[in-house]
Write a protein that holds these residues in place. Structure first.
Motif, PDB file in Angstrom:
ATOM      1  N   GLU A   1      83.762   7.408 122.355  1.00 47.77           N
ATOM      2  CA  GLU A   1      82.842   7.048 120.889  1.00 47.77           C
ATOM      3  C   GLU A   1      81.419   7.718 120.921  1.00 47.77           C
ATOM      4  O   GLU A   1      81.150   8.245 119.999  1.00 47.77           O
ATOM      5  CB  GLU A   1      82.968   5.661 120.328  1.00 47.77           C
ATOM      6  CG  GLU A   1      84.358   5.156 120.256  1.00 47.77           C
ATOM      7  CD  GLU A   1      84.983   4.559 121.427  1.00 47.77           C
ATOM      8  OE1 GLU A   1      85.834   3.676 121.289  1.00 47.77           O
ATOM      9  OE2 GLU A   1      84.450   5.032 122.647  1.00 47.77           O
ATOM     10  N   PHE A   2      80.904   7.429 122.094  1.00 45.73           N
ATOM     11  CA  PHE A   2      79.345   8.065 122.041  1.00 45.73           C
ATOM     12  C   PHE A   2      79.530   9.513 122.138  1.00 45.73           C
ATOM     13  O   PHE A   2      78.580   9.987 121.359  1.00 45.73           O
ATOM     14  CB  PHE A   2      78.725   7.294 123.390  1.00 45.73           C
ATOM     15  CG  PHE A   2      77.314   7.785 123.543  1.00 45.73           C
ATOM     16  CD1 PHE A   2      76.235   7.172 122.897  1.00 45.73           C
ATOM     17  CD2 PHE A   2      77.129   8.403 124.525  1.00 45.73           C
ATOM     18  CE1 PHE A   2      75.077   7.630 123.100  1.00 45.73           C
ATOM     19  CE2 PHE A   2      75.879   9.006 124.833  1.00 45.73           C
ATOM     20  CZ  PHE A   2      74.716   8.376 124.286  1.00 45.73           C
ATOM     21  N   PHE A   3      80.262  10.216 122.674  1.00 48.21           N
ATOM     22  CA  PHE A   3      80.139  11.616 122.944  1.00 48.21           C
ATOM     23  C   PHE A   3      80.545  12.131 121.442  1.00 48.21           C
ATOM     24  O   PHE A   3      79.792  13.145 120.919  1.00 48.21           O
ATOM     25  CB  PHE A   3      81.405  11.933 123.783  1.00 48.21           C
ATOM     26  CG  PHE A   3      81.349  13.609 124.065  1.00 48.21           C
ATOM     27  CD1 PHE A   3      80.730  14.050 125.126  1.00 48.21           C
ATOM     28  CD2 PHE A   3      82.153  14.244 123.194  1.00 48.21           C
ATOM     29  CE1 PHE A   3      80.885  15.573 125.083  1.00 48.21           C
ATOM     30  CE2 PHE A   3      82.258  15.602 123.424  1.00 48.21           C
ATOM     31  CZ  PHE A   3      81.588  16.352 124.435  1.00 48.21           C
ATOM     32  N   VAL A   4      81.551  11.530 120.608  1.00 49.62           N
ATOM     33  CA  VAL A   4      81.782  12.301 119.514  1.00 49.62           C
ATOM     34  C   VAL A   4      80.429  11.937 118.569  1.00 49.62           C
ATOM     35  O   VAL A   4      80.291  13.039 117.600  1.00 49.62           O
ATOM     36  CB  VAL A   4      83.013  11.467 118.841  1.00 49.62           C
ATOM     37  CG1 VAL A   4      83.404  11.779 117.188  1.00 49.62           C
ATOM     38  CG2 VAL A   4      84.270  11.809 119.597  1.00 49.62           C
ATOM     39  N   LYS A   5      79.848  10.777 118.590  1.00 47.47           N
ATOM     40  CA  LYS A   5      78.759  10.539 117.654  1.00 47.47           C
ATOM     41  C   LYS A   5      77.719  11.753 118.191  1.00 47.47           C
ATOM     42  O   LYS A   5      76.836  12.050 117.337  1.00 47.47           O
ATOM     43  CB  LYS A   5      78.398   9.465 117.741  1.00 47.47           C
ATOM     44  CG  LYS A   5      79.215   8.065 117.003  1.00 47.47           C
ATOM     45  CD  LYS A   5      78.857   6.754 117.428  1.00 47.47           C
ATOM     46  CE  LYS A   5      79.658   5.690 116.594  1.00 47.47           C
ATOM     47  NZ  LYS A   5      78.990   4.458 116.672  1.00 47.47           N
ATOM     48  N   LEU A   6      77.690  12.076 119.276  1.00 53.21           N
ATOM     49  CA  LEU A   6      76.548  12.857 119.764  1.00 53.21           C
ATOM     50  C   LEU A   6      76.730  14.207 119.276  1.00 53.21           C
ATOM     51  O   LEU A   6      75.669  15.082 118.830  1.00 53.21           O
ATOM     52  CB  LEU A   6      76.344  13.069 121.304  1.00 53.21           C
ATOM     53  CG  LEU A   6      75.900  12.041 121.946  1.00 53.21           C
ATOM     54  CD1 LEU A   6      75.548  12.389 123.453  1.00 53.21           C
ATOM     55  CD2 LEU A   6      74.480  11.585 121.254  1.00 53.21           C
ATOM     56  N   CYS A   7      78.029  14.646 119.119  1.00 54.95           N
ATOM     57  CA  CYS A   7      78.425  15.783 118.540  1.00 54.95           C
ATOM     58  C   CYS A   7      78.066  15.895 117.150  1.00 54.95           C
ATOM     59  O   CYS A   7      77.480  17.093 116.677  1.00 54.95           O
ATOM     60  CB  CYS A   7      80.117  16.027 118.547  1.00 54.95           C
ATOM     61  SG  CYS A   7      80.424  16.497 120.371  1.00 54.95           S
ATOM     62  N   MET A   8      78.238  15.071 116.242  1.00 56.27           N
ATOM     63  CA  MET A   8      77.742  14.907 114.800  1.00 56.27           C
ATOM     64  C   MET A   8      76.445  14.948 114.789  1.00 56.27           C
ATOM     65  O   MET A   8      76.021  15.297 113.687  1.00 56.27           O
ATOM     66  CB  MET A   8      78.504  13.613 113.992  1.00 56.27           C
ATOM     67  CG  MET A   8      80.155  13.814 114.269  1.00 56.27           C
ATOM     68  SD  MET A   8      80.834  12.568 113.029  1.00 56.27           S
ATOM     69  CE  MET A   8      80.789  11.114 114.009  1.00 56.27           C
ATOM     70  N   LYS A   9      75.578  14.256 115.675  1.00 61.51           N
ATOM     71  CA  LYS A   9      74.143  14.341 115.852  1.00 61.51           C
ATOM     72  C   LYS A   9      73.596  15.748 115.969  1.00 61.51           C
ATOM     73  O   LYS A   9      72.875  16.090 115.388  1.00 61.51           O
ATOM     74  CB  LYS A   9      73.746  13.184 116.664  1.00 61.51           C
ATOM     75  CG  LYS A   9      72.138  13.104 116.803  1.00 61.51           C
ATOM     76  CD  LYS A   9      71.761  12.060 117.621  1.00 61.51           C
ATOM     77  CE  LYS A   9      70.199  12.009 117.894  1.00 61.51           C
ATOM     78  NZ  LYS A   9      69.716  10.890 118.648  1.00 61.51           N
ATOM     79  N   HIS A  10      74.124  16.236 117.026  1.00 63.13           N
ATOM     80  CA  HIS A  10      73.232  17.415 117.712  1.00 63.13           C
ATOM     81  C   HIS A  10      73.949  18.698 117.041  1.00 63.13           C
ATOM     82  O   HIS A  10      73.189  19.806 116.840  1.00 63.13           O
ATOM     83  CB  HIS A  10      73.477  17.369 119.052  1.00 63.13           C
ATOM     84  CG  HIS A  10      72.377  16.374 119.598  1.00 63.13           C
ATOM     85  ND1 HIS A  10      71.131  16.279 119.236  1.00 63.13           N
ATOM     86  CD2 HIS A  10      72.746  15.439 120.429  1.00 63.13           C
ATOM     87  CE1 HIS A  10      70.741  15.433 120.027  1.00 63.13           C
ATOM     88  NE2 HIS A  10      71.568  14.515 120.731  1.00 63.13           N
ATOM     89  N   LEU A  11      75.379  18.729 116.591  1.00 62.67           N
ATOM     90  CA  LEU A  11      75.842  20.172 116.169  1.00 62.67           C
ATOM     91  C   LEU A  11      75.326  20.669 115.065  1.00 62.67           C
ATOM     92  O   LEU A  11      75.190  21.941 115.129  1.00 62.67           O
ATOM     93  CB  LEU A  11      77.440  20.026 116.267  1.00 62.67           C
ATOM     94  CG  LEU A  11      78.033  20.136 117.586  1.00 62.67           C
ATOM     95  CD1 LEU A  11      79.526  19.927 117.217  1.00 62.67           C
ATOM     96  CD2 LEU A  11      78.000  21.431 118.022  1.00 62.67           C
ATOM     97  N   PRO A  12      74.854  20.040 113.994  1.00 70.89           N
ATOM     98  CA  PRO A  12      74.141  20.479 112.944  1.00 70.89           C
ATOM     99  C   PRO A  12      73.178  21.449 113.144  1.00 70.89           C
ATOM    100  O   PRO A  12      72.588  22.283 112.423  1.00 70.89           O
ATOM    101  CB  PRO A  12      73.875  19.408 112.026  1.00 70.89           C
ATOM    102  CG  PRO A  12      74.871  18.233 112.472  1.00 70.89           C
ATOM    103  CD  PRO A  12      75.095  18.530 113.894  1.00 70.89           C
ATOM    104  N   HIS A  13      72.490  21.507 114.417  1.00 74.49           N
ATOM    105  CA  HIS A  13      71.173  22.093 114.747  1.00 74.49           C
ATOM    106  C   HIS A  13      71.614  23.291 115.539  1.00 74.49           C
ATOM    107  O   HIS A  13      70.644  24.258 115.932  1.00 74.49           O
ATOM    108  CB  HIS A  13      70.413  21.205 115.664  1.00 74.49           C
ATOM    109  CG  HIS A  13      69.778  19.974 114.800  1.00 74.49           C
ATOM    110  ND1 HIS A  13      68.843  19.880 113.751  1.00 74.49           N
ATOM    111  CD2 HIS A  13      70.379  18.752 115.051  1.00 74.49           C
ATOM    112  CE1 HIS A  13      68.697  18.738 113.398  1.00 74.49           C
ATOM    113  NE2 HIS A  13      69.280  17.900 114.047  1.00 74.49           N
TER     114      HIS A  13
END
Length: 831
Positions: A568-580
């Motif tokens: 879950e932490f990994f998926v949330k990191l993707c949604m946090k950082h991928l927009p950049h």
């Protein structure tokens, strides 16, 4: 007395001929047979059900008068006549071999004429298309021959084909005769080729050619999308020409064959196959939309470069035996990475090398199903089991290590000597490594032993006072290597430091490690520290170097697999950082991790909690990330669940919604259709009608019709599809079979599909015996990757326990493809 000796020799020959081509038989033939050439004739009828009548004149030199053993993996009734000098020659047929007694042969030059019905298991025959695919030992399934890589031969081919069809083969086309309802194609004699490289294709093709850098490049295809054709043909020709010219410069050897024709085949089993004069490619990889992203463009370029590099490494100089199949693949991949650097000067090619090879290599190497780069092989019938990620991806990483060890210049000079010394002949890895050691004066034996002849990858973990190199096999092996550590001091400054690892423990005192090997100079499963996870969760998008960002995502993904980072932490990191993240290569690799983690390493509750947010994230990125629209579009299509997103895809499929900067191709429409039906079975009948009206390409429509029942909401229909796939005659198009099996075992069908697992495993040996080289792994991946339950894990273990003497290489493939189940359910990691 001579008759008695002849009978004894014949009996000994019969005793030695096992099914397949044994190493013992291959060595005996190589020592006695030379100067081989084939004059071949195939009469190919228009009707698929009609047999293919064929004739072969085989010329060869015998240094010693002994029985001759020809390979022919067919029934004896397919052999119509064997003659020499116009007289019938008696023979014995045993274990897929034709044995001819010495009294019908002579020392020196021999000629045999064999009339036969062509075997069809490697002919890939459909309504108006047929192509051979004879690697690694399947030439013997087509015709009688000496089917081993170190008996090279010259091939001269004549084909009788239906009017309106075209023919392509290894040799240069020298004559075409036209008749009322058929044509005769005659091709010139080839340079010496191994039998697995003999090839031809016939059928309805469009043809175009380009004159580039003083050579003609022919392109045969069946593509009907005009926009794709116009956008792709010039690029295909340019990149083939660039690859040929680069290889000529690097090797100092002109293109060693007569012609270079590209043959684009729909639903081809591989990315490509390096037949000289008739190089086969998967059509969907070559023909791209005008707005195809960088990843798709580079994938095409890498494929073209890879197959072109094979003309020197594999075709011009070929391995002696298929245990060294990696030798041709490593240099094709290694050279491809160099070739495309000039095509894409704006790309970070160290990043591209990392993304191309490190995760794909570890995908097998981190599992209990791994194996050495150099493998053992006692019979060519098992050669197909040697192929996989280790030879295609670990080997280039290891070769780059060797290049750094001896220098780029020394490697190039050594390879030039290698190619000249064994031109149009055969060499093995020992020949090359000894040549390199001799020319450089380096002792390469220790390096060769651990990196080439040993299996597995080290797990590398940073403790408070030392770097630990862990051998999960328990053997306490050490893989000597240099790594580059990216770390932060107590004062907040970032540093990069090289460190050589030569033991199981290397002293290192610094708790601020961010990336264990930021410049990817080493190789292994690097585990994140608590500090690195905390730092990357906050600052990942602030790291300026895209290579470092890619390494960071790999590190975090490794953390998920090793239960140091929660899914879950990994998926949330993707949604946090991928927009950049704007680098398309990094985006695509990270999204592939996201899809795997979401589908495999989250439980149902975790997926439901994140589902709405993840869908919203993908839609937002489709709307706002101009350079990566297709990447997020495909991710949303794979993972969506809500009816709202289903309506979105219906509108896209029906042409009611256009997405600026994103082309929805016919291939995309089929993917959308399958995903919609998977989620709403009521759409099944109408979707069939819609696709048949929306798509004109016959190859795509045949693909759609074959796969559609596997997404049916009716379990009885799906069960009948699965039962059909267990029959060899229904597995002719392996790409379609793999896709169908994957839909049957889709995560949404997990529970209902578990009962397929034992039957799918039971069929593996037959799949290996009857299928092409990548099919066993594809069969296992499609059948297992969608499953996550403990019951599925138990089924795999029960199968292996029930078959303690199962073929080793197939057992390794099972272990590799079920590794996610082990990670999810094993009581404790095996060390």
């Amino acid at each position: 007395m001579s008759i008695l000796l002849s009978l004894v020799a014949c009996e000994k020959a019969q005793e030695k001929v096992d099914k397949g081509v044994s190493l013992e038989l291959a060595k005996e033939r190589k020592s006695n047979i030379g100067g081989v050439s084939y004059r071949l004739y195939f009469s190919i009828p228009k009707e698929r059900e009609e047999p293919i009548m064929a004739e072969s004149e085989i010329f060869f030199e015998l240094s010693e008068l002994t029985p001759i053993v020809l390979d022919f993996k067919e029934t004896e009734d397919k052999i119509l006549a064997v003659t020499s000098g116009g007289k019938r020659v008696p023979y014995t047929f045993k274990n897929e071999h034709i044995i001819i007694q010495p009294e019908h042969l002579k020392e020196g030059r021999n000629e045999l004429n064999i009339q036969f019905i062509a075997g069809e298991s490697s002919l890939n025959r459909s309504e108006d298309l047929m192509y051979t695919l004879l690697v690694p030992d399947r030439c013997r399934t087509l015709m009688p021959c000496f089917d081993q890589p170190d008996i090279k031969a010259r091939f001269k081919l004549t084909l009788k084909i239906p009017a309106g069809w075209q023919a392509i083969a290894n040799g240069e086309r020298i004559r075409v005769e036209y008749f009322n309802d058929y044509k005769l194609y005659e091709f010139g004699e080839t340079k010496p080729l191994s039998t697995y490289l003999f090839a031809f294709s016939v059928g309805r093709f469009s043809y175009t050619e380009r004159f580039m850098d003083n050579r003609w490049i022919g392109i045969y295809h069946r593509e009907t999308d005009t926009a794709k054709i116009n956008a792709s043909i010039p690029e295909i020709a340019r990149q083939v020409s660039h690859s040929l010219e680069w290889m000529e410069r690097y090797t100092g050897i002109r293109y060693p064959f007569e012609v270079y024709n590209v043959v684009a085949i729909p639903a081809f089993q591989y990315g490509g196959m390096e037949h000289p004069g008739a190089t086969f490619y998967k059509s969907s990889t070559l023909f791209l939309d005008r707005d195809a992203d960088l990843t798709a463009q580079m994938k095409r370029s890498e494929l073209i470069a890879h197959e072109t590099a094979h003309m020197w490494f594999g075709d011009y100089v070929t391995m002696k035996w298929f245990n060294d199949v990696w030798l041709k693949e490593v240099f094709a991949g290694f050279m491809a990475d160099k070739i495309i650097a000039q095509l894409y000067p704006e790309v970070n090619h160290q990043l591209n090398f990392f993304l191309n090879h490190y995760e794909p290599a570890l995908r097998t190497d981190r599992t209990r199903g791994t194996h050495p780069i150099l493998q053992e092989l006692n019979n060519l019938k098992d050669a197909g089991t040697l192929y996989g990620d280790i030879i295609y991806h670990k080997a280039p990483i290891v070769m780059r290590m060797l290049e750094r060890e001896i220098s780029e210049y020394q490697l190039q000079m050594g390879l030039r000597k290698y190619l000249r010394r064994w031109s149009y002949s055969n060499a093995d890895w020992d020949d090359l490594i000894h040549l390199l050691a001799s020319s450089t004066g380096r002792d390469l034996e220790t390096w060769n032993e651990i990196w080439i002849k040993e299996s597995g990858a080290p797990v590398i973990e940073f403790g408070k006072d030392a770097i630990a190199m862990i051998d999960e096999s328990g053997k306490k092996r050490v893989w000597p290597q240099a790594i580059s550590i990216y770390w932060m001091s107590a004062g907040g400054r970032l540093y990069r430091q090289a460190r050589v690892l030569k033991d199981t423990l290397t002293p290192f005192r610094n708790p601020g490690v961010i990336l264990p090997d930021c410049d990817v100079s080493g190789y292994g499963c690097f585990l994140p520290t608590e500090y690195s996870v905390q730092f990357l969760s906050k600052e990942l998008n602030q790291i300026g170097n895209p290579l470092y960002r890619a390494v960071a995502w790999q590190l975090l993904y490794e953390g998920v697999l090793n239960k140091k980072v929660k899914g879950e932490f990994f998926v949330k990191l993707c949604m946090k950082h991928l927009p950049h993240e704007k680098n398309n290569l990094v985006v695509n690799r990270t999204l592939s991790f996201l899809r795997t983690v979401y589908s495999t390493y989250l439980d149902e509750g975790g997926r439901q909690l994140l589902q709405e947010e993840l869908e919203r994230f993908c839609v937002n990125m489709i709307d706002n990330d101009a350079g990566n629209k297709k990447s997020y579009f495909n991710t949303l299509l794979t993972l969506y669940s809500s009816p709202k997103i289903g309506e979105f895809f219906k509108e896209v499929l029906n042409g009611e919604r256009e997405l600026a900067g994103l082309t929805v191709s016919d291939d995309d429409k089929i993917k959308i259709a399958f995903n919609l039906v998977l989620r709403d079975s009521n759409l099944y009948g109408g979707m069939e009608e819609h696709i048949n009206g929306a798509i004109k390409n016959k190859d795509l429509l045949n693909h759609f019709a074959y796969v559609l029942p596997s997404v049916s909401g009716n379990k009885q229909v799906r069960d009948s599809v699965f039962s059909a796939l267990l029959k060899n005659e229904n597995r002719v198009n392996e790409v379609w079979v793999e896709e169908s099996l994957r839909w049957l075992n889709h995560p949404r069908r997990r529970m209902e599909a578990e009962e397929y697992i034992p039957r799918m495993l039971d069929k593996l040996k037959e799949v290996q015996e009857t299928g092409d080289i990548f099919f066993p792994s594809a069969w296992l991946s499609a059948g297992l990757s969608g499953h996550t339950s403990k019951n599925a894990y138990s089924m795999v273990n029960a199968f292996l326990e029930k078959h303690p003497n199962y073929p080793k290489n197939l057992k390794l493939k099972i272990l590799s493809n079920s590794d996610h189940l082990r990670r999810l359910h094993a009581e404790e990691r095996e060390r």
